[in-house]
Design an enzyme around this catalytic site. Structure first.
Site, PDB file in Angstrom:
ATOM      1  N   GLY A 133      31.133  39.525  42.816  1.00  0.00           N
ATOM      2  CA  GLY A 133      32.181  40.417  42.297  1.00  0.00           C
ATOM      3  C   GLY A 133      32.984  39.672  41.260  1.00  0.00           C
ATOM      4  O   GLY A 133      32.652  39.659  40.077  1.00  0.00           O
ATOM      5  N   GLU A 378      37.625  46.059  37.023  1.00  0.00           N
ATOM      6  CA  GLU A 378      37.594  45.410  35.690  1.00  0.00           C
ATOM      7  C   GLU A 378      38.128  43.975  35.796  1.00  0.00           C
ATOM      8  O   GLU A 378      38.734  43.454  34.859  1.00  0.00           O
ATOM      9  CB  GLU A 378      38.357  46.247  34.662  1.00  0.00           C
ATOM     10  CG  GLU A 378      37.796  47.672  34.577  1.00  0.00           C
ATOM     11  CD  GLU A 378      37.810  48.271  33.204  1.00  0.00           C
ATOM     12  OE1 GLU A 378      38.080  47.553  32.230  1.00  0.00           O
ATOM     13  OE2 GLU A 378      37.512  49.480  33.114  1.00  0.00           O
ATOM     14  N   GLU A 382      44.011  38.520  40.117  1.00  0.00           N
ATOM     15  CA  GLU A 382      43.934  37.056  40.279  1.00  0.00           C
ATOM     16  C   GLU A 382      43.053  36.481  39.166  1.00  0.00           C
ATOM     17  O   GLU A 382      43.373  35.454  38.553  1.00  0.00           O
ATOM     18  CB  GLU A 382      43.350  36.686  41.655  1.00  0.00           C
ATOM     19  CG  GLU A 382      44.278  36.960  42.835  1.00  0.00           C
ATOM     20  CD  GLU A 382      44.355  38.442  43.228  1.00  0.00           C
ATOM     21  OE1 GLU A 382      43.517  39.239  42.772  1.00  0.00           O
ATOM     22  OE2 GLU A 382      45.266  38.803  43.987  1.00  0.00           O
TER      23      GLU A 382
HETATM   24  C1  FAD Z   1      36.241  52.239  42.635  1.00  0.00           C
HETATM   25  C2  FAD Z   1      35.559  51.051  42.030  1.00  0.00           C
HETATM   26  C3  FAD Z   1      34.921  51.168  40.807  1.00  0.00           C
HETATM   27  C4  FAD Z   1      34.244  50.081  40.256  1.00  0.00           C
HETATM   28  N1  FAD Z   1      33.537  50.245  39.089  1.00  0.00           N
HETATM   29  C5  FAD Z   1      32.707  49.256  38.680  1.00  0.00           C
HETATM   30  C6  FAD Z   1      31.786  49.478  37.597  1.00  0.00           C
HETATM   31  O1  FAD Z   1      31.745  50.556  36.994  1.00  0.00           O
HETATM   32  N2  FAD Z   1      30.918  48.476  37.279  1.00  0.00           N
HETATM   33  C7  FAD Z   1      30.922  47.267  37.921  1.00  0.00           C
HETATM   34  O2  FAD Z   1      30.121  46.412  37.572  1.00  0.00           O
HETATM   35  N3  FAD Z   1      31.810  47.018  38.925  1.00  0.00           N
HETATM   36  C8  FAD Z   1      32.689  47.982  39.326  1.00  0.00           C
HETATM   37  N4  FAD Z   1      33.549  47.759  40.375  1.00  0.00           N
HETATM   38  C9  FAD Z   1      33.588  46.447  41.005  1.00  0.00           C
HETATM   39  C10 FAD Z   1      34.892  45.675  40.769  1.00  0.00           C
HETATM   40  O3  FAD Z   1      34.978  45.258  39.438  1.00  0.00           O
HETATM   41  C11 FAD Z   1      34.946  44.533  41.785  1.00  0.00           C
HETATM   42  O4  FAD Z   1      35.175  45.113  43.054  1.00  0.00           O
HETATM   43  C12 FAD Z   1      36.002  43.490  41.460  1.00  0.00           C
HETATM   44  O5  FAD Z   1      35.670  42.779  40.291  1.00  0.00           O
HETATM   45  C13 FAD Z   1      36.226  42.508  42.602  1.00  0.00           C
HETATM   46  O6  FAD Z   1      35.022  42.030  43.123  1.00  0.00           O
HETATM   47  P1  FAD Z   1      34.795  42.036  44.709  1.00  0.00           P
HETATM   48  O7  FAD Z   1      35.091  43.407  45.190  1.00  0.00           O
HETATM   49  O8  FAD Z   1      33.473  41.467  45.001  1.00  0.00           O
HETATM   50  O9  FAD Z   1      35.936  41.089  45.289  1.00  0.00           O
HETATM   51  P2  FAD Z   1      35.827  39.495  45.468  1.00  0.00           P
HETATM   52  O10 FAD Z   1      35.349  38.880  44.209  1.00  0.00           O
HETATM   53  O11 FAD Z   1      35.086  39.195  46.707  1.00  0.00           O
HETATM   54  O12 FAD Z   1      37.346  39.117  45.662  1.00  0.00           O
HETATM   55  C14 FAD Z   1      38.048  39.251  46.896  1.00  0.00           C
HETATM   56  C15 FAD Z   1      39.441  38.665  46.709  1.00  0.00           C
HETATM   57  O13 FAD Z   1      39.335  37.262  46.410  1.00  0.00           O
HETATM   58  C16 FAD Z   1      40.036  36.991  45.205  1.00  0.00           C
HETATM   59  N5  FAD Z   1      39.360  35.923  44.472  1.00  0.00           N
HETATM   60  C17 FAD Z   1      38.042  35.775  44.217  1.00  0.00           C
HETATM   61  N6  FAD Z   1      37.819  34.689  43.482  1.00  0.00           N
HETATM   62  C18 FAD Z   1      39.029  34.115  43.258  1.00  0.00           C
HETATM   63  C19 FAD Z   1      39.477  32.962  42.552  1.00  0.00           C
HETATM   64  N7  FAD Z   1      38.617  32.168  41.888  1.00  0.00           N
HETATM   65  N8  FAD Z   1      40.781  32.679  42.553  1.00  0.00           N
HETATM   66  C20 FAD Z   1      41.668  33.490  43.192  1.00  0.00           C
HETATM   67  N9  FAD Z   1      41.318  34.604  43.854  1.00  0.00           N
HETATM   68  C21 FAD Z   1      40.015  34.905  43.891  1.00  0.00           C
HETATM   69  C22 FAD Z   1      39.988  38.288  44.422  1.00  0.00           C
HETATM   70  O14 FAD Z   1      40.991  38.340  43.431  1.00  0.00           O
HETATM   71  C23 FAD Z   1      40.202  39.301  45.542  1.00  0.00           C
HETATM   72  O15 FAD Z   1      41.555  39.416  45.839  1.00  0.00           O
HETATM   73  C24 FAD Z   1      34.262  48.827  40.930  1.00  0.00           C
HETATM   74  C25 FAD Z   1      34.921  48.714  42.147  1.00  0.00           C
HETATM   75  C26 FAD Z   1      35.547  49.798  42.720  1.00  0.00           C
HETATM   76  C27 FAD Z   1      36.189  49.647  44.069  1.00  0.00           C
END
Ligand code: FAD
Length: 399
Positions: A133, A378, A382
């Site tokens: 993500g 997007e 963080e």
């Molecule tokens: C409704 C919806 C629509 C979406 N649309 C799209 C789309 O069209 N295309 C697409 O590709 N994606 C899409 N996404 C995905 C979205 O961009 C990701 O969910 C987002 O980037 C976060 O990734 P993750 O959910 O895996 O969270 P994670 O990366 O697992 O993060 C979990 C938490 O850990 C924190 N974290 C992670 N790494 C760090 C770091 N290095 N330092 C500090 N904090 C950190 C994050 O900020 C977050 O608070 C969508 C998601 C949703 C829910």
């Protein structure tokens, strides 16, 4: 001087058209869309008729040619009424068409960008995977060359417009070991392409009008002429699209905050408690004032960044390094502040509504659920702070 003075007659006309459309055609159907969790096909069809799917795209490629400034005006007006419509537009324009416009070949532009700009083919953008993500460069969906094709295998998640899109920009690994440094490639995948199917669609807290889907690739053969940009340079393609998306997300937050402020102000002027309209209480006034201040600040930031991106043009080969860095830093700042200010403003607007704000089906209750995602998608906030901090460390503070 207000920033309106900088808008052209065409931009102002577009803004008025979108405002009328949102008020007269979206507002009456949005509560039902939210309740039924349905993709709003009828209003999306009207958005196509109005040319909204191609606002920033040059006229030669089927768009309205009104740049990022025009695009942000449209997003802002839609968002005053509903966030789902803005998310549908954003996934299509910022994330779907930008890779084609900035990195596509002339043939790809003729074949895929023109119908997208005309709204004939809805687009999506697929970067996120179950295991990647925030660390999007660690994606593992595999792309292997074979004759005239690339064979894609893997599963992507959370794709906005995923179950509705006709064509999707998909990031896959041509070399997992190299990751973002040469190991990721952008592909244009069409709906119905053999080996590509839509998997599960998600139930969500908000944005009920949007489709959020899993995409599954099982030996999906994508023709080599559907690689967008260079093999191995897909991470740059994705990040460039996200820079556009983060500014338009700011415009959406700006519109959402104004919608909430209007709701809260009207309610506060009419709701009587202690023999006074509650707007007479200073605690309520301060909430309204904070909303107004953030709206004022955000308006300047969004349109300045949109105008800057318009001035840069859409040929990345002509960009200077410092302009590129400024664009990325500024869009991260906007995305982060806009989403947090919007969450705060909508939370305050809900508080002003008292118990009514918590009742299912009120516009403010829907806006509250819709707004939260902007702090996450997007790139989480963080991650935006990391982008800003890295830029500071590399360059110091540069205007
Ligand atoms: C409704 C919806 C629509 C979406 N649309 C799209 C789309 O069209 N295309 C697409 O590709 N994606 C899409 N996404 C995905 C979205 O961009 C990701 O969910 C987002 O980037 C976060 O990734 P993750 O959910 O895996 O969270 P994670 O990366 O697992 O993060 C979990 C938490 O850990 C924190 N974290 C992670 N790494 C760090 C770091 N290095 N330092 C500090 N904090 C950190 C994050 O900020 C977050 O608070 C969508 C998601 C949703 C829910």
């Amino acid at each position: 001087m207000t920033i309106d003075l900088a808008f052209t007659e065409e931009e102002i006309a577009l803004r008025e058209t979108v405002a009328r459309f949102a008020r007269e055609e979206i507002a009456p159907v949005v509560a039902e869309m939210d309740e039924k969790e349905e993709f709003p096909r009828k209003t999306v069809a009207r958005m196509k008729e109005l040319g909204l799917f191609g606002v920033p795209i040059p006229e030669e490629y089927g768009g309205l040619g009104l740049g990022k400034v025009g695009y942000c005006l449209a997003a802002e007006e839609l968002a005053k009424v509903d966030a789902s419509h803005v998310a549908i537009l954003g996934a299509h324009i910022s994330l779907g068409t930008t890779p084609l416009l900035y990195f596509g070949t002339e043939e790809q532009k003729q074949r895929f960008l023109i119908p997208a700009a005309r709204g004939e083919r809805l687009m999506g953008f697929s970067l996120t995977e179950p295991g990647s993500g925030s660390d999007s460069g660690s994606l593992v969906t595999e792309a292997k060359p074979e004759g005239d094709f690339w064979i894609l295998n893997g599963t992507k998640i959370y794709v906005t417009n995923g179950a509705e899109a006709d064509q999707i920009v998909v990031m896959a690994a041509n070399d997992v070991k190299r990751g973002p440094q040469g190991g990721i490639t952008a592909f244009l995948v069409e709906r119905g392409q053999k080996g590509f199917r839509v998997g599960r669609t998600e139930k969500k807290m908000g944005l009920h009008g949007t489709s959020t889907a899993e995409l599954v690739f099982e030996n999906c053969a994508v023709p080599k002429d559907q690689v967008i940009g260079e093999v191995g340079k897909g991470f740059v393609v994705a990040m460039t699209a996200l820079d556009v998306g983060r500014v338009s997300l700011g415009a959406g937050s700006l519109g959402g905050m104004q919608g909430a402020l209007q709701e809260a102000l009207t309610y506060a002027q009419n709701r009587m408690q202690f023999d006074l309209p509650i707007v007479e209480h200073q605690a309520v006034q301060f909430k309204l004032a904070n909303m107004a201040m953030h709206i004022h600040a955000l308006r300047g930031m969004v349109y300045q960044a949109a105008a800057f991106q318009d001035r840069m043009g859409y040929d990345p080969r002509k960009w200077t390094r410092s302009d590129r860095m400024k664009k990325t830093r500024d869009s991260a700042i906007i995305k982060c502040l806009a989403s947090e200010w919007a969450s705060q403003a909508i939370n305050d607007a809900l508080q002003i509504h008292g118990g009514l704000g918590y009742i299912r089906g009120t516009p403010i209750e829907r806006a509250y659920r819709d707004a939260r995602i902007s702090e996450i998608f997007e790139g989480t906030n963080e991650i935006q702070r990391i982008v800003v901090a890295r830029d500071l460390i590399a360059r110091g503070w540069v205007e």
